[in-house]
Design a protein around this motif. Sequence first.
Motif, PDB file in Angstrom:
ATOM      1  N   LEU A   1      39.717  30.863  36.638  1.00 27.06           N
ATOM      2  CA  LEU A   1      40.710  31.866  36.268  1.00 27.06           C
ATOM      3  C   LEU A   1      40.380  33.216  36.889  1.00 27.06           C
ATOM      4  O   LEU A   1      41.265  33.898  37.430  1.00 27.06           O
ATOM      5  CB  LEU A   1      40.764  31.992  34.740  1.00 27.06           C
ATOM      6  N   LEU A   2      39.112  33.594  36.841  1.00 26.44           N
ATOM      7  CA  LEU A   2      38.715  34.885  37.414  1.00 26.44           C
ATOM      8  C   LEU A   2      38.961  34.914  38.917  1.00 26.44           C
ATOM      9  O   LEU A   2      39.345  35.950  39.475  1.00 26.44           O
ATOM     10  CB  LEU A   2      37.240  35.156  37.099  1.00 26.44           C
ATOM     11  N   ALA A   3      38.730  33.769  39.566  1.00 25.93           N
ATOM     12  CA  ALA A   3      38.978  33.712  41.014  1.00 25.93           C
ATOM     13  C   ALA A   3      40.455  33.935  41.314  1.00 25.93           C
ATOM     14  O   ALA A   3      40.813  34.623  42.288  1.00 25.93           O
ATOM     15  CB  ALA A   3      38.518  32.363  41.552  1.00 25.93           C
ATOM     16  N   HIS A   4      41.347  33.374  40.488  1.00 25.82           N
ATOM     17  CA  HIS A   4      42.785  33.582  40.678  1.00 25.82           C
ATOM     18  C   HIS A   4      43.162  35.042  40.447  1.00 25.82           C
ATOM     19  O   HIS A   4      44.166  35.523  40.991  1.00 25.82           O
ATOM     20  CB  HIS A   4      43.587  32.695  39.722  1.00 25.82           C
ATOM     21  N   LEU A   5      42.350  35.740  39.630  1.00 24.38           N
ATOM     22  CA  LEU A   5      42.608  37.160  39.371  1.00 24.38           C
ATOM     23  C   LEU A   5      41.927  38.058  40.398  1.00 24.38           C
ATOM     24  O   LEU A   5      41.962  39.283  40.285  1.00 24.38           O
ATOM     25  CB  LEU A   5      42.126  37.522  37.961  1.00 24.38           C
ATOM     26  N   GLY A   6      41.273  37.430  41.380  1.00 19.58           N
ATOM     27  CA  GLY A   6      40.660  38.204  42.447  1.00 19.58           C
ATOM     28  C   GLY A   6      39.226  38.614  42.186  1.00 19.58           C
ATOM     29  O   GLY A   6      38.693  39.470  42.890  1.00 19.58           O
ATOM     30  N   LEU A   7      38.569  37.992  41.195  1.00 22.72           N
ATOM     31  CA  LEU A   7      37.191  38.351  40.881  1.00 22.72           C
ATOM     32  C   LEU A   7      36.292  37.142  41.100  1.00 22.72           C
ATOM     33  O   LEU A   7      36.383  36.137  40.401  1.00 22.72           O
ATOM     34  CB  LEU A   7      37.070  38.824  39.425  1.00 22.72           C
ATOM     35  N   ASP A   8      35.444  37.231  42.113  1.00 21.69           N
ATOM     36  CA  ASP A   8      34.506  36.149  42.420  1.00 21.69           C
ATOM     37  C   ASP A   8      33.142  36.516  41.840  1.00 21.69           C
ATOM     38  O   ASP A   8      32.532  37.498  42.255  1.00 21.69           O
ATOM     39  CB  ASP A   8      34.424  35.960  43.939  1.00 21.69           C
ATOM     40  N   ILE A   9      32.665  35.724  40.877  1.00 22.59           N
ATOM     41  CA  ILE A   9      31.373  36.040  40.249  1.00 22.59           C
ATOM     42  C   ILE A   9      30.243  35.197  40.818  1.00 22.59           C
ATOM     43  O   ILE A   9      29.119  35.195  40.292  1.00 22.59           O
ATOM     44  CB  ILE A   9      31.440  35.864  38.720  1.00 22.59           C
ATOM     45  N   GLY A  10      30.520  34.481  41.895  1.00 23.05           N
ATOM     46  CA  GLY A  10      29.469  33.744  42.588  1.00 23.05           C
ATOM     47  C   GLY A  10      28.840  32.652  41.734  1.00 23.05           C
ATOM     48  O   GLY A  10      29.528  31.839  41.126  1.00 23.05           O
ATOM     49  N   ASP A  11      27.494  32.668  41.687  1.00 25.43           N
ATOM     50  CA  ASP A  11      26.755  31.638  40.945  1.00 25.43           C
ATOM     51  C   ASP A  11      26.615  31.960  39.461  1.00 25.43           C
ATOM     52  O   ASP A  11      26.007  31.194  38.713  1.00 25.43           O
ATOM     53  CB  ASP A  11      25.359  31.461  41.552  1.00 25.43           C
ATOM     54  N   GLN A  12      27.122  33.111  39.046  1.00 21.78           N
ATOM     55  CA  GLN A  12      27.021  33.468  37.635  1.00 21.78           C
ATOM     56  C   GLN A  12      27.914  32.566  36.781  1.00 21.78           C
ATOM     57  O   GLN A  12      28.917  32.034  37.252  1.00 21.78           O
ATOM     58  CB  GLN A  12      27.430  34.920  37.413  1.00 21.78           C
ATOM     59  N   ASP A  13      27.538  32.405  35.524  1.00 19.47           N
ATOM     60  CA  ASP A  13      28.334  31.610  34.597  1.00 19.47           C
ATOM     61  C   ASP A  13      29.138  32.508  33.665  1.00 19.47           C
ATOM     62  O   ASP A  13      28.752  33.651  33.394  1.00 19.47           O
ATOM     63  CB  ASP A  13      27.424  30.718  33.742  1.00 19.47           C
ATOM     64  N   VAL A  14      30.242  32.004  33.188  1.00 21.52           N
ATOM     65  CA  VAL A  14      30.970  32.642  32.096  1.00 21.52           C
ATOM     66  C   VAL A  14      30.330  32.142  30.804  1.00 21.52           C
ATOM     67  O   VAL A  14      30.235  30.929  30.575  1.00 21.52           O
ATOM     68  CB  VAL A  14      32.467  32.274  32.122  1.00 21.52           C
TER      69      VAL A  14
ATOM     70  N   SER B   1      31.245  22.194  25.770  1.00 23.39           N
ATOM     71  CA  SER B   1      32.267  23.250  25.701  1.00 23.39           C
ATOM     72  C   SER B   1      31.871  24.445  26.560  1.00 23.39           C
ATOM     73  O   SER B   1      32.721  25.038  27.249  1.00 23.39           O
ATOM     74  CB  SER B   1      32.473  23.692  24.250  1.00 23.39           C
ATOM     75  N   ASN B   2      30.594  24.801  26.530  1.00 23.04           N
ATOM     76  CA  ASN B   2      30.116  25.915  27.350  1.00 23.04           C
ATOM     77  C   ASN B   2      30.321  25.633  28.837  1.00 23.04           C
ATOM     78  O   ASN B   2      30.717  26.516  29.612  1.00 23.04           O
ATOM     79  CB  ASN B   2      28.639  26.188  27.074  1.00 23.04           C
ATOM     80  N   ALA B   3      30.035  24.389  29.240  1.00 25.82           N
ATOM     81  CA  ALA B   3      30.212  24.021  30.649  1.00 25.82           C
ATOM     82  C   ALA B   3      31.681  24.101  31.046  1.00 25.82           C
ATOM     83  O   ALA B   3      32.024  24.598  32.133  1.00 25.82           O
ATOM     84  CB  ALA B   3      29.669  22.617  30.880  1.00 25.82           C
ATOM     85  N   ALA B   4      32.558  23.632  30.183  1.00 30.13           N
ATOM     86  CA  ALA B   4      33.993  23.686  30.479  1.00 30.13           C
ATOM     87  C   ALA B   4      34.489  25.126  30.522  1.00 30.13           C
ATOM     88  O   ALA B   4      35.299  25.500  31.387  1.00 30.13           O
ATOM     89  CB  ALA B   4      34.774  22.887  29.436  1.00 30.13           C
ATOM     90  N   LEU B   5      34.014  25.937  29.583  1.00 37.69           N
ATOM     91  CA  LEU B   5      34.418  27.345  29.549  1.00 37.69           C
ATOM     92  C   LEU B   5      34.005  28.058  30.825  1.00 37.69           C
ATOM     93  O   LEU B   5      34.787  28.819  31.412  1.00 37.69           O
ATOM     94  CB  LEU B   5      33.775  28.031  28.338  1.00 37.69           C
ATOM     95  N   SER B   6      32.782  27.794  31.283  1.00 35.43           N
ATOM     96  CA  SER B   6      32.302  28.452  32.491  1.00 35.43           C
ATOM     97  C   SER B   6      33.082  27.992  33.718  1.00 35.43           C
ATOM     98  O   SER B   6      33.514  28.810  34.540  1.00 35.43           O
ATOM     99  CB  SER B   6      30.814  28.159  32.674  1.00 35.43           C
TER     100      SER B   6
END
Length: 349
Positions: free
Chosen positions: A210-223, A199-204
Amino acid sequence: MLATTAAARSLLRASRFTTTPATTVAVVRSFASIEPYSDYGKSVFTGRVADEYLKKHGSSGDILKDPSWTASHSDTVAKAVLDWAVDRGANTYCHWFQPMASSGVRHGQTGQVQNMMMAFNRTTNDIEFDFDGKNLTKGETDGSSYPNGGLRATHTAGGYLAIDTSSPIFLRGDTIFIPSAFVSYYGAALDEKTPLLRSNAALSKHGKRLLAHLGLDIGDQDVISNIGLEQEFFLVPRDQYYRRPDLQMAGRTIIGKDAPRGQEMCDHYMAPPSLSSPALACMQEIQDECWRLGIPLKTRHREVAPNQYEFAPLFGLNTIQVDQNLMVMQIIEEVAVRHGLAALMQEKP
């Protein structure tokens, strides 16, 4: 009255007096010292503890931040873990997992097979340490007796364990505990940890999308998902507990009359802990044990029902919080016995 020896030591360290032949004069109070709590987290292989031992083997604690260390540096980490364990008086390890459907059934609600970190030379009859990267990162045990859809063929009856790198290795007594995922021969989850990791892998994955579609690129970081698991429990006199088959078998009230009232007055809720009962000393000892394991049980208080209490830790990563909460419940049950009490983990029995 001091409920524990730890409290007495803390008070002694905080006291600063000087004496003369004629009188005793208190000096200006020094700043509060963190020294009485210096053992916090010493029994967890993470942070400064891991860094200290990994540096002895030419590495550092930074390698634990990348889960790929299980493929590239497993032997180095195993050597560091072995040194740390021996220095702390341990000689045994286990892959510590959470069998499916174990909740409320077994003590500790976890599974483990404990093995000594020793090899026995049959020729010289000598013993030597034997713990490498393979021992650390994976294991195998019987999986046929756990809920698995009835697949009991001999060649597929094994259960396979893999280290969960998101949750740190910890030590208690003479044993190091390696948090692990537990799956069947065909990869089906036999535990509660594997679905959480998936579940954690799917969430990340989809959170980053989703964040990329909102214009936020978090790179190699995980959600990631953080939680804070508070633990409610009851402390009842142990001699009375043995007179109640329902409490012994089910951990909650099944027979008997309803209480004369419910939560109308809440006279127990958040009331001052009493030194006239063993409950406070019991809770202090529980906190002391948990702190050594790096479990930040910051809050304690009385709950609503008579003899009901609660611990609450600081929030953290969900896999770590679940592992810590399981150990908290086991420690509560074990420490309560030493104070003539029985602990019931049902929140609303």
